[in-house]
Design a protein around this motif. Structure first.
Motif, PDB file in Angstrom:
ATOM      1  N   GLY A   1      29.518  74.526  12.230  1.00 52.60           N
ATOM      2  CA  GLY A   1      29.348  73.657  13.396  1.00 52.60           C
ATOM      3  C   GLY A   1      29.156  72.230  12.957  1.00 52.60           C
ATOM      4  N   SER A   2      28.235  71.528  13.606  1.00 58.58           N
ATOM      5  CA  SER A   2      28.002  70.133  13.258  1.00 58.58           C
ATOM      6  C   SER A   2      26.580  69.724  13.608  1.00 58.58           C
ATOM      7  CB  SER A   2      28.994  69.222  13.984  1.00 58.58           C
ATOM      8  OG  SER A   2      28.782  69.315  15.389  1.00 58.58           O
ATOM      9  N   ILE A   3      26.110  68.688  12.920  1.00 63.28           N
ATOM     10  CA  ILE A   3      24.843  68.046  13.257  1.00 63.28           C
ATOM     11  C   ILE A   3      25.183  66.757  13.986  1.00 63.28           C
ATOM     12  CG2 ILE A   3      22.790  66.894  12.349  1.00 63.28           C
ATOM     13  CD1 ILE A   3      22.962  68.705   9.910  1.00 63.28           C
ATOM     14  N   SER A   4      24.479  66.505  15.073  1.00 56.98           N
ATOM     15  CA  SER A   4      24.702  65.243  15.786  1.00 56.98           C
ATOM     16  C   SER A   4      23.371  64.563  16.054  1.00 56.98           C
ATOM     17  CB  SER A   4      25.439  65.486  17.114  1.00 56.98           C
ATOM     18  OG  SER A   4      24.651  66.254  17.990  1.00 56.98           O
ATOM     19  N   PHE A   5      23.312  63.264  15.770  1.00 59.60           N
ATOM     20  CA  PHE A   5      22.166  62.455  16.177  1.00 59.60           C
ATOM     21  C   PHE A   5      22.703  61.076  16.551  1.00 59.60           C
ATOM     22  CE2 PHE A   5      22.657  61.771  11.707  1.00 59.60           C
ATOM     23  CZ  PHE A   5      22.193  60.499  11.403  1.00 59.60           C
TER      24      PHE A   5
ATOM     25  N   ILE B   1      28.204  65.259  12.033  1.00 57.54           N
ATOM     26  CA  ILE B   1      28.403  65.730  10.663  1.00 57.54           C
ATOM     27  C   ILE B   1      28.871  67.178  10.663  1.00 57.54           C
ATOM     28  CG2 ILE B   1      27.359  65.918   8.373  1.00 57.54           C
ATOM     29  CD1 ILE B   1      25.015  64.206   9.475  1.00 57.54           C
ATOM     30  N   PRO B   2      30.115  67.466  10.271  1.00 61.25           N
ATOM     31  CA  PRO B   2      30.554  68.869  10.146  1.00 61.25           C
ATOM     32  C   PRO B   2      29.737  69.572   9.060  1.00 61.25           C
ATOM     33  CG  PRO B   2      32.405  67.344   9.987  1.00 61.25           C
ATOM     34  CD  PRO B   2      31.165  66.524   9.875  1.00 61.25           C
ATOM     35  N   ILE B   3      29.195  70.759   9.372  1.00 63.99           N
ATOM     36  CA  ILE B   3      28.339  71.454   8.408  1.00 63.99           C
ATOM     37  C   ILE B   3      28.614  72.960   8.377  1.00 63.99           C
ATOM     38  CG2 ILE B   3      26.430  69.807   8.631  1.00 63.99           C
ATOM     39  CD1 ILE B   3      25.041  72.158  10.309  1.00 63.99           C
ATOM     40  N   LYS B   4      28.055  73.603   7.341  1.00 64.19           N
ATOM     41  CA  LYS B   4      28.030  75.060   7.226  1.00 64.19           C
ATOM     42  C   LYS B   4      26.596  75.479   6.908  1.00 64.19           C
ATOM     43  CE  LYS B   4      32.691  75.077   5.234  1.00 64.19           C
ATOM     44  NZ  LYS B   4      33.484  75.361   4.004  1.00 64.19           N
ATOM     45  N   LEU B   5      26.171  76.627   7.449  1.00 65.00           N
ATOM     46  CA  LEU B   5      24.836  77.153   7.173  1.00 65.00           C
ATOM     47  C   LEU B   5      24.929  78.325   6.210  1.00 65.00           C
ATOM     48  CD1 LEU B   5      22.768  77.309  10.504  1.00 65.00           C
ATOM     49  CD2 LEU B   5      22.717  75.576   8.724  1.00 65.00           C
ATOM     50  N   HIS B   6      23.962  78.382   5.284  1.00 67.98           N
ATOM     51  CA  HIS B   6      23.882  79.476   4.312  1.00 67.98           C
ATOM     52  C   HIS B   6      22.434  79.957   4.263  1.00 67.98           C
ATOM     53  CE1 HIS B   6      27.678  77.661   2.819  1.00 67.98           C
ATOM     54  NE2 HIS B   6      27.017  76.523   2.974  1.00 67.98           N
ATOM     55  N   ALA B   7      22.214  81.267   4.252  1.00 72.42           N
ATOM     56  CA  ALA B   7      20.855  81.806   4.174  1.00 72.42           C
ATOM     57  C   ALA B   7      20.194  81.334   2.888  1.00 72.42           C
ATOM     58  CB  ALA B   7      20.877  83.326   4.229  1.00 72.42           C
ATOM     59  N   ALA B   8      18.995  80.752   2.991  1.00 72.38           N
ATOM     60  CA  ALA B   8      18.302  80.209   1.822  1.00 72.38           C
ATOM     61  C   ALA B   8      17.407  81.242   1.145  1.00 72.38           C
ATOM     62  CB  ALA B   8      17.472  78.987   2.224  1.00 72.38           C
TER      63      ALA B   8
ATOM     64  N   ILE C   1      22.012  73.794   4.251  1.00 74.48           N
ATOM     65  CA  ILE C   1      23.108  73.147   4.984  1.00 74.48           C
ATOM     66  C   ILE C   1      24.032  72.488   3.977  1.00 74.48           C
ATOM     67  CG2 ILE C   1      23.724  71.352   6.653  1.00 74.48           C
ATOM     68  CD1 ILE C   1      20.971  71.682   7.906  1.00 74.48           C
ATOM     69  N   SER C   2      25.321  72.799   4.053  1.00 77.05           N
ATOM     70  CA  SER C   2      26.317  72.125   3.211  1.00 77.05           C
ATOM     71  C   SER C   2      27.277  71.368   4.120  1.00 77.05           C
ATOM     72  CB  SER C   2      27.083  73.140   2.355  1.00 77.05           C
ATOM     73  OG  SER C   2      27.870  73.993   3.176  1.00 77.05           O
ATOM     74  N   PRO C   3      27.851  70.266   3.630  1.00 76.43           N
ATOM     75  CA  PRO C   3      28.772  69.504   4.476  1.00 76.43           C
ATOM     76  C   PRO C   3      30.108  70.215   4.636  1.00 76.43           C
ATOM     77  CG  PRO C   3      28.648  68.543   2.288  1.00 76.43           C
ATOM     78  CD  PRO C   3      27.644  69.644   2.317  1.00 76.43           C
ATOM     79  N   GLY C   4      30.689  70.127   5.836  1.00 72.50           N
ATOM     80  CA  GLY C   4      32.026  70.657   6.071  1.00 72.50           C
ATOM     81  C   GLY C   4      33.068  69.640   5.669  1.00 72.50           C
ATOM     82  N   ASP C   5      34.305  69.890   6.033  1.00 73.40           N
ATOM     83  CA  ASP C   5      35.394  68.973   5.700  1.00 73.40           C
ATOM     84  C   ASP C   5      35.111  67.598   6.290  1.00 73.40           C
ATOM     85  OD1 ASP C   5      36.619  71.106   4.489  1.00 73.40           O
ATOM     86  OD2 ASP C   5      37.820  71.626   6.253  1.00 73.40           O
TER      87      ASP C   5
END
Length: 290
Positions: free
Chosen positions: A7-11, A16-23, A113-117
């Motif tokens: 998805g993305s982070i917006s403020f 910001i396009p992002i990906k979530l990974h279990a920590a 959180i890692s950045p997407g394309d």
């Protein structure tokens, strides 16, 4: 690392396009239930107690029990429509706050959180801004059909999202039974307790804490698998004591944790292992046969 959400982070107007990974991961050892007679795994089947018949997945509907024995049926279409209305695949940052204002009781699950394309530059900007401002972002996100409150922070140069409980999900502390209201602690008791805390205070090093039960259980499983007999040494038992007085217990704890207490004891008693070794070396050699 497996991606569990995109998805993305917006403020503001920043996206910001992002990906979530279990920590984190669950390292619990899963044990199966077997039939004692033949050691076959036990099946858990869905059975209707009224019709007394096995139920297939396509025969199951979701419902909310609003009172005992009365339900509101929710069709899959209703849930999908609601999900699409709410889930826009965006983590919208609502506020920025100081981390110390959030009690750990609210924390639920951690995600990297890692950045997407094409999101690297904006990712770096948000990371730097959070570090410089010493703030965390408060946001909302829908994961697995559930709206979550979350905070965004920086951990070891990586953006992290912590899902946190909504206030109505945290039970009131005042409802906990038998919590003493009055402080009847004397100054001497308090000073002694603080001294004990000071003696046990150290820097937090996560690597020194291990799951001893899980390690012992894995050793037991392996020994049974290979047919070896495992002998577990008796654990250290706390010294028997008749201490019932709080001050006496505190003082005994301080004496036990004083630096050098263990060393002094070792010097006094000596090292049995070294003594045994010397005796072996002193043993006469066997005579050679003529």
């Amino acid at each position: 690392m497996h991606t569990i959400w995109k998805g993305s982070i917006s403020f503001g107007l920043v996206n910001i396009p992002i990906k979530l990974h279990a920590a984190t991961e669950d390292k619990d050892i899963k044990l199966r239930n077997l039939h004692k007679k033949c050691h076959s795994p036990i099946k858990y089947e869905k059975v209707c107690p009224v019709c007394e018949e096995k139920i297939e997945q396509n025969e199951i509907v979701k419902a909310y029990e609003y009172t005992k024995g009365k339900f509101v049926i929710l069709e899959d279409g209703d849930l999908e429509k609601l999900k699409k209305e709410k889930e826009d695949k965006a983590v919208e940052i609502i506020d920025f706050v100081k981390m110390q204002e959030i009690d750990p009781i609210y924390f639920s699950r951690t995600y990297y959180i890692s950045p997407g394309d094409s999101g690297t530059k904006a990712y770096s900007l948000l990371r730097k801004a959070l570090q410089e401002s010493e703030k965390v972002g408060i946001a909302k996100i829908i994961i697995r059909s559930k709206e979550q409150l979350a905070l965004l922070r920086v951990y070891e140069n990586t953006l992290v999202m912590e899902t946190i409980h909504f206030p109505d999900e945290v039970r009131k502390a005042e409802d906990v039974p038998n919590v003493p209201a009055d402080e009847n602690v004397t100054k001497k008791e308090l000073d002694t307790a603080i001294l004990l805390i000071d003696q046990l205070t150290t820097e937090f090093s996560p690597d020194k804490y291990t799951d001893d039960y899980r390690t012992a259980l894995l050793e037991l499983i392996e020994s049974k698998r290979t047919g070896e007999e495992i002998v577990t040494p008796a654990g250290k038992q706390p010294a028997a004591t008749n201490v019932t007085d709080l001050m006496a217990a505190l003082q005994a704890s301080i004496d036990k944790t004083k630096p050098g207490a263990t060393t002094a004891k070792t010097e006094k008693t000596g090292n049995p292992a070294k003594t045994t070794t010397k005796k072996k070396r002193a043993a006469p050699k066997a005579k050679k046969q003529a």
